[in-house]
Enzyme design. Structure first.
Site, mmCIF file in Angstrom:
data_model
loop_
_atom_site.group_PDB
_atom_site.id
_atom_site.type_symbol
_atom_site.label_atom_id
_atom_site.label_comp_id
_atom_site.label_asym_id
_atom_site.label_seq_id
_atom_site.Cartn_x
_atom_site.Cartn_y
_atom_site.Cartn_z
ATOM 1 N N CYS A 1 -9.051 -51.734 50.101
ATOM 2 C CA CYS A 1 -9.129 -51.554 48.650
ATOM 3 C C CYS A 1 -10.243 -50.559 48.307
ATOM 4 O O CYS A 1 -10.100 -49.749 47.394
ATOM 5 C CB CYS A 1 -9.374 -52.885 47.964
ATOM 6 S SG CYS A 1 -8.391 -54.239 48.656
ATOM 7 N N CYS B 1 0.326 -52.336 49.869
ATOM 8 C CA CYS B 1 0.158 -53.409 48.877
ATOM 9 C C CYS B 1 0.746 -53.020 47.527
ATOM 10 O O CYS B 1 0.926 -53.868 46.664
ATOM 11 C CB CYS B 1 -1.316 -53.767 48.721
ATOM 12 S SG CYS B 1 -2.314 -52.420 48.081
HETATM 13 FE FE1 FES Z 1 -4.123 -53.333 47.452
HETATM 14 FE FE2 FES Z 1 -6.478 -54.363 47.263
HETATM 15 S S1 FES Z 1 -4.680 -55.353 47.909
HETATM 16 S S2 FES Z 1 -5.901 -52.323 46.913
#
Ligand code: FES
Length: 145
Positions: free
Chosen positions: A106, A37
Protein backbone atom coordinates in the site's frame (compact mmCIF):
# COMPACT_ATOMS: atom_id res chain seq x y z
CA UNK A 1 -11.84 -7.27 19.24
CA UNK A 2 -8.67 -8.59 17.65
CA UNK A 3 -5.49 -6.77 18.49
CA UNK A 4 -4.88 -3.71 16.38
CA UNK A 5 -2.00 -4.44 13.97
CA UNK A 6 -1.65 -0.79 12.99
CA UNK A 7 0.34 1.93 14.69
CA UNK A 8 -1.46 4.88 16.21
CA UNK A 9 -0.16 7.11 13.43
CA UNK A 10 -1.56 4.82 10.76
CA UNK A 11 -4.92 4.85 12.50
CA UNK A 12 -4.81 8.61 12.91
CA UNK A 13 -4.07 9.23 9.23
CA UNK A 14 -6.75 6.72 8.29
CA UNK A 15 -9.43 8.24 10.54
CA UNK A 16 -8.40 11.87 9.87
CA UNK A 17 -6.68 11.87 6.52
CA UNK A 18 -4.83 15.08 5.64
CA UNK A 19 -4.91 16.67 2.20
CA UNK A 20 -7.94 14.87 0.80
CA UNK A 21 -9.27 16.44 -2.37
CA UNK A 22 -8.19 17.83 -5.69
CA UNK A 23 -6.08 20.73 -6.88
CA UNK A 24 -7.89 22.17 -9.90
CA UNK A 25 -4.80 23.91 -11.34
CA UNK A 26 -2.37 21.15 -10.37
CA UNK A 27 1.12 21.20 -11.87
CA UNK A 28 1.19 17.42 -11.94
CA UNK A 29 -1.40 14.68 -11.50
CA UNK A 30 -0.65 11.01 -11.08
CA UNK A 31 -3.03 8.09 -11.00
CA UNK A 32 -1.86 4.61 -10.08
CA UNK A 33 -3.57 1.39 -9.23
CA UNK A 34 -2.69 -1.99 -7.89
CA UNK A 35 -4.25 -4.64 -10.10
CA UNK A 36 -4.03 -7.23 -7.31
CA UNK A 37 -6.14 -5.47 -4.70
CA UNK A 38 -7.91 -3.07 -7.09
CA UNK A 39 -7.07 0.02 -5.06
CA UNK A 40 -6.58 3.31 -6.89
CA UNK A 41 -4.75 6.44 -5.81
CA UNK A 42 -4.76 9.85 -7.47
CA UNK A 43 -2.29 12.53 -6.43
CA UNK A 44 -2.20 16.25 -7.23
CA UNK A 45 0.85 18.48 -6.84
CA UNK A 46 1.08 22.23 -7.07
CA UNK A 47 4.62 23.36 -7.85
CA UNK A 48 6.02 26.88 -7.71
CA UNK A 49 9.70 27.58 -8.43
CA UNK A 50 10.58 23.88 -8.10
CA UNK A 51 8.93 23.69 -4.66
CA UNK A 52 5.83 21.64 -3.95
CA UNK A 53 3.55 24.18 -2.33
CA UNK A 54 0.49 21.94 -2.11
CA UNK A 55 -0.38 18.28 -2.44
CA UNK A 56 -3.73 16.53 -2.33
CA UNK A 57 -5.01 13.04 -2.98
CA UNK A 58 -8.03 10.91 -3.59
CA UNK A 59 -7.70 7.27 -2.73
CA UNK A 60 -10.19 4.56 -3.36
CA UNK A 61 -8.58 1.88 -1.31
CA UNK A 62 -7.75 0.20 1.95
CA UNK A 63 -6.96 1.94 5.22
CA UNK A 64 -3.22 1.65 4.74
CA UNK A 65 -3.51 3.16 1.26
CA UNK A 66 -5.40 6.12 2.71
CA UNK A 67 -2.89 6.52 5.57
CA UNK A 68 0.12 6.40 3.26
CA UNK A 69 -1.49 8.85 0.80
CA UNK A 70 -2.18 11.21 3.68
CA UNK A 71 1.37 10.89 5.00
CA UNK A 72 3.13 11.21 1.64
CA UNK A 73 1.19 14.36 0.72
CA UNK A 74 2.14 15.81 4.12
CA UNK A 75 5.78 14.86 3.58
CA UNK A 76 6.16 16.46 0.15
CA UNK A 77 4.66 19.82 1.04
CA UNK A 78 7.40 22.42 1.21
CA UNK A 79 9.93 20.11 -0.40
CA UNK A 80 11.74 20.77 -3.64
CA UNK A 81 11.13 18.46 -6.58
CA UNK A 82 14.60 17.00 -6.10
CA UNK A 83 13.90 16.26 -2.44
CA UNK A 84 10.51 14.77 -3.25
CA UNK A 85 12.14 12.38 -5.70
CA UNK A 86 14.10 10.78 -2.85
CA UNK A 87 10.98 9.81 -0.87
CA UNK A 88 10.56 6.06 -0.83
CA UNK A 89 7.68 3.89 0.25
CA UNK A 90 9.81 2.74 3.19
CA UNK A 91 10.26 6.33 4.36
CA UNK A 92 6.49 6.79 4.22
CA UNK A 93 5.89 3.57 6.17
CA UNK A 94 8.53 4.56 8.73
CA UNK A 95 6.98 7.99 9.16
CA UNK A 96 3.75 6.18 10.01
CA UNK A 97 5.47 4.07 12.64
CA UNK A 98 5.61 1.03 10.41
CA UNK A 99 3.13 -1.09 8.48
CA UNK A 100 2.37 -4.79 8.68
CA UNK A 101 4.40 -6.67 6.05
CA UNK A 102 1.32 -7.63 4.07
CA UNK A 103 0.44 -3.92 3.87
CA UNK A 104 3.78 -2.63 2.58
CA UNK A 105 2.46 -2.73 -0.98
CA UNK A 106 0.00 0.00 0.00
CA UNK A 107 2.94 2.31 0.73
CA UNK A 108 4.38 1.36 -2.65
CA UNK A 109 1.20 2.69 -4.21
CA UNK A 110 1.79 6.02 -2.40
CA UNK A 111 5.35 6.24 -3.74
CA UNK A 112 4.17 5.37 -7.23
CA UNK A 113 1.40 7.98 -7.11
CA UNK A 114 3.93 10.63 -6.10
CA UNK A 115 6.31 9.63 -8.89
CA UNK A 116 3.53 9.51 -11.40
CA UNK A 117 2.46 13.05 -10.44
CA UNK A 118 6.09 14.24 -10.63
CA UNK A 119 6.44 12.61 -14.03
CA UNK A 120 3.32 14.41 -15.21
CA UNK A 121 4.82 17.66 -13.93
CA UNK A 122 8.03 17.16 -15.92
CA UNK A 123 6.08 16.25 -19.04
CA UNK A 124 3.88 19.34 -18.64
CA UNK A 125 6.84 21.71 -18.33
CA UNK A 126 8.54 20.00 -21.26
CA UNK A 127 11.53 18.66 -19.35
CA UNK A 128 12.92 15.14 -19.52
CA UNK A 129 11.72 12.90 -16.69
CA UNK A 130 14.81 12.50 -14.47
CA UNK A 131 14.05 9.01 -13.20
CA UNK A 132 13.20 5.57 -14.38
CA UNK A 133 9.91 3.91 -13.67
CA UNK A 134 10.57 1.61 -10.74
CA UNK A 135 9.51 -1.99 -10.80
CA UNK A 136 8.51 -2.85 -7.27
CA UNK A 137 6.80 -6.14 -7.77
CA UNK A 138 9.73 -8.26 -6.62
CA UNK A 139 10.58 -6.24 -3.55
CA UNK A 140 8.32 -8.31 -1.34
CA UNK A 141 7.86 -11.02 -3.87
CA UNK A 142 6.79 -13.63 -1.37
CA UNK A 143 4.04 -11.63 0.22
CA UNK A 144 0.58 -12.94 -0.07
CA UNK A 145 -1.33 -9.86 -1.05
FE1 FES B 1 -4.55 -2.33 -1.87
FE2 FES B 1 -3.77 -1.56 0.46
S1 FES B 1 -4.85 -3.36 -0.01
S2 FES B 1 -3.41 -0.61 -1.44
Amino acid sequence: MAEQPYSEKVMDHFMNPRNVGEIPNASGIGTVGNPVCGDVMKMYLLVEDEVIVDAKFKTFGCGAAISTSSMVTDMVKGKTITEALTITNKAVAEALGGLPTVKMHCSVLAEEALRSALKDYFVKIGKPVPFEEKQHSHEHGHDSR
